[in-house]
Write an enzyme that holds these catalytic residues in place. Structure first.
Site, PDB file in Angstrom:
ATOM      1  N   CYS A  13       0.839  -1.225   0.000  1.00  0.00           N
ATOM      2  CA  CYS A  13       0.000   0.000   0.000  1.00  0.00           C
ATOM      3  C   CYS A  13       0.857   1.252   0.000  1.00  0.00           C
ATOM      4  O   CYS A  13       0.428   2.292   0.534  1.00  0.00           O
ATOM      5  CB  CYS A  13      -0.953   0.057   1.195  1.00  0.00           C
ATOM      6  SG  CYS A  13      -2.059  -1.342   1.304  1.00  0.00           S
ATOM      7  N   ALA A  14       2.048   1.176  -0.529  1.00  0.00           N
ATOM      8  CA  ALA A  14       2.933   2.346  -0.458  1.00  0.00           C
ATOM      9  C   ALA A  14       3.667   2.570  -1.785  1.00  0.00           C
ATOM     10  O   ALA A  14       4.899   2.572  -1.832  1.00  0.00           O
ATOM     11  CB  ALA A  14       3.923   2.171   0.693  1.00  0.00           C
TER      12      ALA A  14
END
Ligand SMILES: Cc1ncc(COP(=O)(O)O)c(C=O)c1O
Lengths: 82, 389
Positions: B347-348
């Site tokens: 998620c980055a």
């Protein structure tokens, strides 16, 4: 029904449950007996659901302690024993 | 193959995503919330509702003590760190504002900011270096360049474990009249957090990662003078119900809807555990991370991302292999060795872009409470076998 006369208590109301419980803890810790009760509609609106009931004679000391701890009493009134 | 059909791993190394197992005290607290504290907190004054309210009150105080928050009513319970980040950003920024943000942010911050950018907020991204560090001098240059409403930065990276220089960034922000808003999902519980000392205006964190609470709960600190617009309105119990507006008093202003009593009470138990054991736990995590970084660095073809071994970081170690894809490594760790680790972009995407791994992703090992040197040994042996087989 017994003929016992109704007693009058003082009631302090607060804006949030958090403040009400902080006040309860503080007062109990410092020897002022309080009982949490459902906030009576008669003492005002805009309050959280829990109010603190105490002896009328303890109100002055309670006020001093709460003020010192910056715990704001949002409303006050009386209630008859139930 | 794993020893049994239980999904429980032999070694759990995904603490960056969520902590597991939880200390016994946390499990007990959650169970007690479900068995004995079943009333709706803040909604009634009968004994069981009052008990639930009290348990939440105590949990808030304990969390405030752990995080160095002077007045616990400034600490708001949220459903997640993500929800806290959304409130902190959307409640303070408005069209025309300018925001300076580090490039290592998780989507919990990146996506709300991308969304806000479409509503007329200028988002200026400051690149971190190859170790993931956002240089305060670079941030200062941007903050100086034009009037800025807020500096936004994570406390620590969920990809590289890099710890950002939040205190310095807060000083810079305040010198230029800007707010300092922090995503502390990977900070709280893994490093000492003293919000009073950090001097930030808002700090969001997860309850279920380093704080050792259950999933479904997060925290948001808001400084007393920060005026944040509510993002969720609704019932707060009590006698103000006839008012059309949310109360102005905290925490109720930001806590519409029935609270997650089991989650909050469990989080309080996690915080109490950390107050007692945190220092010892941090030391152990540091040792295990050192063992892990040294070990992976010695396996041919692996490159460890983030700060070098021995440099400060939260207990997250990500690595890439020159030949094997991260997802294949993570799959083999799980299937063949029963080791839980996570591959991909975590998620980055901003962070992966910053350090040059957005195309390949990385395999991430997150260390935390319950891990032992044996777990690290098992992981290292497995990685060695995977890349040589
Ligand atoms: C840096 C960072 N910020 C925010 C989040 C979001 O946390 P939550 O999933 O608890 O909302 C995470 C979780 O992975 C994270 O690592």
């Amino acid at each position: 029904m017994s003929g016992r006369p109704l007693r009058t208590f003082a009631v302090l109301g607060f804006a949030t449950t958090h403040t009400a419980l902080a006040a309860e803890q503080l007062l109990r810790d410092l020897g002022v007996p309080v009982t949490p009760i459902p906030a009576p509609a008669s003492i005002g609106n805009g309050l959280c659901g829990i109010a603190l009931r105490l002896e009328p004679g303890d109100v002055e000391r309670a006020d001093t302690l709460l003020e010192r701890a910056e715990l704001r009493v949002a409303a006050r009134g009386d209630i008859e024993d139930v | 193959m794993p020893a049994s059909s239980s999904p429980r791993p032999v070694a759990y190394l995904d603490h960056g995503a969520t902590s597991w197992p939880k200390p016994e005290q946390v499990v007990h607290a959650v169970t007690r919330a479900l068995t004995d504290l079943g009333g709706n907190p803040g909604r009634g004054a009968y004994a069981m509702a009052l008990a639930a309210s009290r348990a939440i009150f105590e949990s808030r105080r304990t969390c405030a003590e752990l995080l160095g928050v002077p007045d616990s009513s400034d600490l708001i319970f949220q459903p997640s760190c993500t929800a806290g980040c959304n409130l902190m950003l959307k409640g303070t920024l408005k069209p025309g504002d300018r925001v300076v943000v580090g490039s290592m942010e998780h989507n919990a911050v990146a996506r709300p900011l991308e969304h806000l950018a479409r509503t007329g907020i200028e988002v200026v991204v400051v690149q971190g270096d190859r170790t993931g560090l956002v240089d305060p001098d670079d941030v200062e240059r941007e903050v100086r360049a034009a009037p800025t409403r807020a500096v936004v930065c994570q406390h620590a990276s969920n990809l590289t474990g890099t710890i950002q220089l939040i205190g310095d960034l807060a000083d810079i922000a305040h010198e230029h009249g800007a707010l300092m808003l922090v995503d502390g999902a990977q900070g709280a519980g893994h490093v000492d957090v003293d919000i009073g000392v950090l001097g930030v205006d808002a700090y969001a964190t997860s309850g279920h990662k380093g704080m050792l609470g259950p999933q479904g709960v997060g925290l948001l600190y808001l400084s007393p003078d920060l005026d944040v617009r509510t993002q969720v309105e609704g019932g707060t119990g009590g006698g103000g119900s006839e008012s059309p507006d949310m109360p102005i008093e905290r925490p109720d202003r930001y806590e519409a809807g029935t609270a997650n009593t089991p989650g909050i009470v469990g989080l309080g138990a996690g915080a109490a555990f950390l107050i007692a054991e945190g220092a010892r736990q941090h030391r152990r995590e540091t040792e295990l991370v050192y063992q892990l970084i040294e070990g992976i660095s010695q396996i041919e073809g692996f490159r460890v991302l983030g700060p070098p071994a021995g440099a400060p970081r939260v207990p997250i170690v990500s690595a890439v292999h020159e030949r094997l894809e991260a997802d294949r490594i993570a799959f083999a760790l799980d299937r063949t060795y029963g080791i839980a680790a996570r591959a991909g972009l975590h998620c980055a995407p901003w962070a992966h872009r910053t350090i040059g791994t957005v195309d390949c992703g990385a395999v991430r090992l997150g260390v935390g409470w319950g891990n032992t040197s044996e777990h690290i040994g098992l992981a290292l042996r497995a990685l060695r076998e995977i890349v040589t087989s």
